[in-house]
Design a protein around this motif. Structure first.
Motif, short mmCIF file in Angstrom:
data_model
loop_
_atom_site.label_atom_id
_atom_site.label_comp_id
_atom_site.label_asym_id
_atom_site.label_seq_id
_atom_site.Cartn_x
_atom_site.Cartn_y
_atom_site.Cartn_z
N ARG A 180 29.56 43.25 48.82
CA ARG A 180 30.30 41.79 49.13
C ARG A 180 31.76 41.94 47.54
O ARG A 180 32.07 41.61 47.92
N PHE A 181 30.50 41.79 46.49
CA PHE A 181 31.71 41.78 45.30
C PHE A 181 33.15 42.02 45.84
O PHE A 181 34.11 42.16 44.91
N GLY A 182 32.70 43.70 45.72
CA GLY A 182 34.05 44.89 46.11
C GLY A 182 35.41 44.79 47.29
O GLY A 182 36.26 44.59 46.85
N PHE A 183 35.53 43.70 48.11
CA PHE A 183 35.53 43.44 49.04
C PHE A 183 36.23 42.53 48.86
O PHE A 183 37.18 41.81 48.93
N ILE A 184 35.19 40.60 48.32
CA ILE A 184 36.02 40.32 47.18
C ILE A 184 36.86 39.99 46.42
O ILE A 184 38.04 40.08 46.16
N LEU A 185 36.74 41.46 45.39
CA LEU A 185 37.87 41.88 44.55
C LEU A 185 39.07 42.54 45.40
O LEU A 185 40.34 42.23 44.08
#
Ligand code: PFF
Length: 453
Positions: free
Chosen positions: A11-16
């Motif tokens: 999820r963090f990867g997507f948000i970034l």
């Protein structure tokens, strides 16, 4: 088959990655320039209203369409309404990806040269000389074309690595560095002598300007571009998301990061600008970033380091955006045409580079492309008007009509609620059905009238 077309790892990867798409030249260059032209803090207020009431709902809608279908923008409309012409909305986005990238990569290329110029002290503190220097630089054909090719090359190489190994990895590296540099530069800028005048200009609104339709028009257009909306970038990134994610929450993260970066960029540029004698916040175009700031870097203590950091930050912001601009048409060729990623990336990079040439040559190198006969502007400006000022709002307008009235809010909410009930669902439904299309329609008409008048 989701594995074959790729997906984000976390999820963090997507948000970034999504925040990386959003944070770009639009935040660090576009936003402060528009604040300057729009009269300071009043513009900022109107901008914030546009971001949260009009753009955030559209971002949520794009993500919902993307994740529900797991497809590129053209494929997504074809899945939800097969046999209709709605796919044309997606096609407009795919074309806009190539169109925007064609001139965006030229400007991104300039930032590479300015890292070098800042490091070597090539730019002096003299205002006229800095302007001439910039004019000569952008008029240098081999240099402009070479730097554009370099930006497109890095973008293509990233995309070849796929969604997780390429896009996610690259943005996870660049975005944190960008945010750190941004914070350090803001601290340096607000502690410059004379910074107060810039802060006052930036933060004290003149309320008579808040209800100016021109200010609203510019603010909404800027917010659209800044949040990468209207061309299916968020449909594409949403299609790489797993079902467990709460889309509205992720969208809010992206919106908040993008807006915080834009606001912080203003916090750097205005105090810095006002600390220079004779600064005009109204100076438009490339002036602010490539002419005004280098003068400051050339004269302030420690300016070499600050200047290099500034242009490195600008380059990182640009690259995470060019990646998403190229990924939209790439995903289309992969999903809807069944191409291999490699072939799609090569062909699209070649097409974009060809279309970028007139923009790269249109800043002095070629008289024809610098001022198109009968058009009264250069090729780069013409591209920006076609794609930024029209294609994105038209795409956003059609998307809000589609989600609000064709696919319909209850169906969209089924998708939005998969990762936990979405807070404010009723408000979102109202905004996407009525407020977004009405507001965007207004700015399309106003921009057209403005151009004709
Ligand atoms: N949001 C980017 C910026 O502010 O510079 C530009 C952009 C990227 C627009 C990707 C649209 C897009 F799909």
């Amino acid at each position: 088959m989701a594995g074959a077309r790729g997906s984000f790892g976390t999820r963090f990867g997507f948000i970034l990655a999504a925040a990386g798409s959003a944070v770009g030249l639009g935040n660090i260059w576009g936003f402060p320039t528009k604040v300057g032209q729009g009269g300071g803090a009043a513009f900022v207020l109107v901008y914030l209203v546009c971001v949260f009431l009009i753009c955030a709902p559209i971002m949520i809608a794009e993500l919902a369409v993307g994740r529900r279908t797991g497809k590129d923008p053209v494929g997504a409309f074809n899945v939800l309404r097969p046999g209709t012409s709605w796919w044309l909305t997606g096609a407009l986005g795919v074309l806009a990806g190539v169109g925007i990238l064609s001139f965006y990569s030229v400007i991104a290329g300039w930032t590479i040269a300015y890292i070098y110029y800042a490091a070597t002290g090539a730019v002096t503190g003299d205002s006229a000389a800095t302007g001439d220097f910039f004019g000569q630089f952008v008029g240098n054909a081999p240099l402009s074309v070479g730097l554009t090719a370099l930006v497109l090359g890095v973008t293509a190489a990233t995309l070849l690595g796929g969604v997780k190994g390429g896009i996610e990895r690259m943005t996870k590296t660049l975005m944190p560095m960008l945010l750190i540099i941004l914070g350090l530069l803001a601290i340096r800028a607000v502690t410059l002598p004379g910074a107060e005048a810039g802060l006052a200009y930036y933060l004290n609104p003149d309320f008579s300007k808040v209800f100016d339709i021109r200010v609203f028009n510019t603010a909404l257009g800027q917010a659209f571009f800044s949040l990468s909306l209207g061309m299916g970038a968020m449909i594409t990134y949403g299609s790489y998301l797993s079902k467990g994610e709460n889309l509205a929450k992720s969208a809010m993260w992206v919106v908040v990061i993008d807006t915080a970066v834009a606001l912080t960029a203003g916090l750097i540029i205005f105090p810095a600008g006002f600390s220079l004698a004779g600064f005009d916040p109204n100076s438009s175009g490339p002036g602010l970033i490539f002419v005004v700031l280098p003068q400051l870097f050339a004269t302030m203590p420690g300016g070499t380091l600050v200047g290099v950091a500034f242009f490195v930050m600008l380059l990182f912001a640009a690259i995470t955006s060019t990646i998403s601009l190229l990924e939209v048409p790439t995903s289309h060729l992969i999903d809807s045409r069944g191409w291999e990623r490699k072939k799609a990336v090569y062909v699209l990079t070649a097409i974009t580079f060809t279309l970028a040439l007139p923009s790269a040559l249109g800043n002095g190198a070629s008289a024809f492309f610098s001022s198109l006969p009968g058009v009264g502007m250069g090729f780069l400006d013409l591209m920006a008007i076609i794609w930024n000022d029209f294609a994105l709002p038209v795409g956003g307008f059609l998307l809000s009509i589609f989600v609000g009235h064709v696919w319909r809010v209850d169906k969209a909410l089924e998708e939005l609620n998969t990762g936990g009930a979405m807070p404010g669902a009723a408000l979102w439904g109202f905004l996407i059905r009525w407020v977004c299309p009405a507001a965007i329609f207004m700015i399309i008409v106003f921009t057209a009238l403005d151009l004709l008048g």
